[in-house]
Design a protein around this motif. Structure first.
Motif, short mmCIF file in Angstrom:
data_model
loop_
_atom_site.label_atom_id
_atom_site.label_comp_id
_atom_site.label_asym_id
_atom_site.label_seq_id
_atom_site.Cartn_x
_atom_site.Cartn_y
_atom_site.Cartn_z
N MET A 173 52.94 42.31 48.11
CA MET A 173 51.75 41.71 48.71
C MET A 173 50.63 42.74 48.84
SD MET A 173 51.98 38.40 49.60
CE MET A 173 51.39 37.87 51.20
N LYS A 174 50.98 43.95 49.29
CA LYS A 174 49.96 44.99 49.49
C LYS A 174 49.24 45.29 48.19
CE LYS A 174 50.46 46.92 53.75
NZ LYS A 174 49.36 47.35 54.64
N LYS A 175 49.98 45.29 47.08
CA LYS A 175 49.40 45.65 45.79
C LYS A 175 48.34 44.64 45.36
CE LYS A 175 49.68 48.51 42.24
NZ LYS A 175 49.43 49.95 42.37
N ILE A 176 48.65 43.35 45.48
CA ILE A 176 47.67 42.36 45.05
C ILE A 176 46.53 42.25 46.07
CG2 ILE A 176 48.69 40.27 46.11
CD1 ILE A 176 48.09 38.90 43.35
N GLU A 177 46.84 42.49 47.35
CA GLU A 177 45.82 42.43 48.39
C GLU A 177 44.71 43.45 48.12
OE1 GLU A 177 45.66 42.32 53.30
OE2 GLU A 177 47.40 43.14 52.26
N GLU A 178 45.08 44.61 47.62
CA GLU A 178 44.11 45.66 47.32
C GLU A 178 43.15 45.27 46.20
OE1 GLU A 178 46.52 48.98 46.37
OE2 GLU A 178 47.14 49.34 48.45
N MET A 185 42.04 36.69 52.55
CA MET A 185 42.48 37.31 53.80
C MET A 185 43.96 37.11 54.00
SD MET A 185 41.14 36.65 57.73
CE MET A 185 39.61 37.54 57.49
N ARG A 186 44.61 38.15 54.45
CA ARG A 186 46.03 38.06 54.84
C ARG A 186 46.08 37.37 56.20
NH1 ARG A 186 50.09 41.98 53.48
NH2 ARG A 186 52.13 41.19 54.10
N ILE A 187 46.73 36.21 56.28
CA ILE A 187 46.80 35.47 57.54
C ILE A 187 48.22 35.42 58.10
CG2 ILE A 187 44.77 34.04 57.04
CD1 ILE A 187 46.82 31.76 56.34
N HIS A 188 49.15 35.96 57.34
CA HIS A 188 50.57 35.90 57.73
C HIS A 188 51.30 36.96 56.91
CE1 HIS A 188 54.70 34.26 57.90
NE2 HIS A 188 54.32 33.68 59.03
N SER A 190 53.58 36.55 55.06
CA SER A 190 53.96 35.98 53.77
C SER A 190 52.83 35.25 53.05
CB SER A 190 55.13 35.00 53.96
OG SER A 190 56.24 35.65 54.53
N TYR A 191 51.59 35.27 53.61
CA TYR A 191 50.52 34.49 52.98
C TYR A 191 49.19 35.22 52.96
CZ TYR A 191 53.64 30.47 53.34
OH TYR A 191 54.71 29.62 53.22
N ILE A 192 48.54 35.17 51.79
CA ILE A 192 47.14 35.54 51.63
C ILE A 192 46.41 34.27 51.19
CG2 ILE A 192 45.48 36.90 50.30
CD1 ILE A 192 47.71 38.98 49.89
N VAL A 193 45.29 33.96 51.82
CA VAL A 193 44.59 32.72 51.51
C VAL A 193 43.19 33.01 50.98
CG1 VAL A 193 43.62 32.37 53.82
CG2 VAL A 193 44.06 30.38 52.35
N ASN A 194 42.74 32.18 50.05
CA ASN A 194 41.35 32.21 49.61
C ASN A 194 40.54 31.45 50.66
OD1 ASN A 194 38.85 31.86 48.38
ND2 ASN A 194 39.73 31.52 46.35
N LEU A 195 39.71 32.16 51.40
CA LEU A 195 38.99 31.57 52.53
C LEU A 195 38.08 30.43 52.09
CD1 LEU A 195 38.07 34.91 54.32
CD2 LEU A 195 39.79 33.25 55.08
N THR A 196 37.62 30.46 50.85
CA THR A 196 36.73 29.40 50.37
C THR A 196 37.47 28.09 50.15
OG1 THR A 196 37.01 29.92 48.01
CG2 THR A 196 35.33 31.15 49.22
N LYS A 197 38.81 28.13 50.15
CA LYS A 197 39.60 26.92 49.90
C LYS A 197 40.02 26.22 51.20
CE LYS A 197 39.77 28.16 45.51
NZ LYS A 197 39.04 27.46 44.43
#
Length: 235
Positions: A173-178, A185-188, A190-197
């Protein structure tokens, strides 16, 4: 491009670590280090910076209140030892949050977000792509088509607008988050969400559509609430 920074923390060891991390990032330049918001305010009366790394909990003046009191605040990355911090009514659009104790990798994420915010003209907006390895193939993915990313142990599920099934890839997760822009945004854990969605926020969940809702983890509520506050219109 050099980003002039002001480091603020009332704890000497935490301030020392912050300064050390700033020194490790080639495009960050330490303008000053302060052990209180009052000291930082005096500095800003006769000098300017591009960004502030600011602790939230300080004895003389709360870090958030300090930033809100500035007439033209620079970009801000908040640091805090508390995952649950009252952010009701807070209207500062922080670039990032660093939850203590944070490592250099987390600090680099925040530094890169500062750079992206300060130099949007340097970004090639036509290159909206990532390449992910799945099975025995390497597939091209449009970043703007990513709805959310789900972590499963050592694997990720990347859910897209354009595909009914997720892309499954061996990646942290850290790798793709960068590699993702600020609209993610990481909201959990286990989850990163596209805020525009996001279509709706209901208690501790974000809702993307009638069939998809994602939990907001306790460690991520503060940063997500701050994002909401920055976009919220109303009382």
């Amino acid at each position: 491009m050099n980003i002039r920074c002001l480091a603020i923390d009332d704890e000497p060891l935490a301030l020392q670590q912050l300064v050390a991390y700033i020194s490790k990032v080639p495009f960050l330049e330490l303008a000053a280090q302060c052990q209180s918001a009052t000291e930082a305010r005096r500095f800003l009366e006769h000098d300017t910076v591009d960004a502030i790394f600011c602790d939230i909990n300080m004895p003389d003046l709360n870090g958030m209140d300090f930033v809100k009191s500035l007439t033209a605040p620079p970009l801000v990355v908040f640091t805090t030892a508390y995952s649950e911090y009252a952010v009701e009514g807070f209207r500062v659009n922080a670039v990032d949050y660093l939850l203590k104790p944070f490592g250099l990798q987390d600090f680099m994420r925040a530094a890169n977000r500062l750079r992206d915010r300060l130099a949007p003209q340097q970004q090639d907006t036509s290159d909206d792509t990532l390449f992910l390895k799945t099975d025995y193939r390497i597939v091209k993915v449009s970043i703007s088509a990513i709805r959310y990313i789900e972590g499963m142990s050592e694997y990720l599920k990347v859910w897209l607008d354009t595909e009914p099934k997720p892309i499954i890839t061996l990646l942290a997760m850290k790798k793709i988050e960068e590699r993702l822009p600020d609209c993610f945004m990481r909201i959990h854990r286990s989850y990163i969400v596209n805020l525009t969605k996001i279509q709706e926020v209901n208690k501790n969940r974000v809702i993307l559509d009638a069939d998809t809702s994602l939990p907001i983890g306790d460690l991520y509520k503060e940063a997500f609430q701050t994002y909401l506050d920055s976009k919220f219109l109303g009382k």
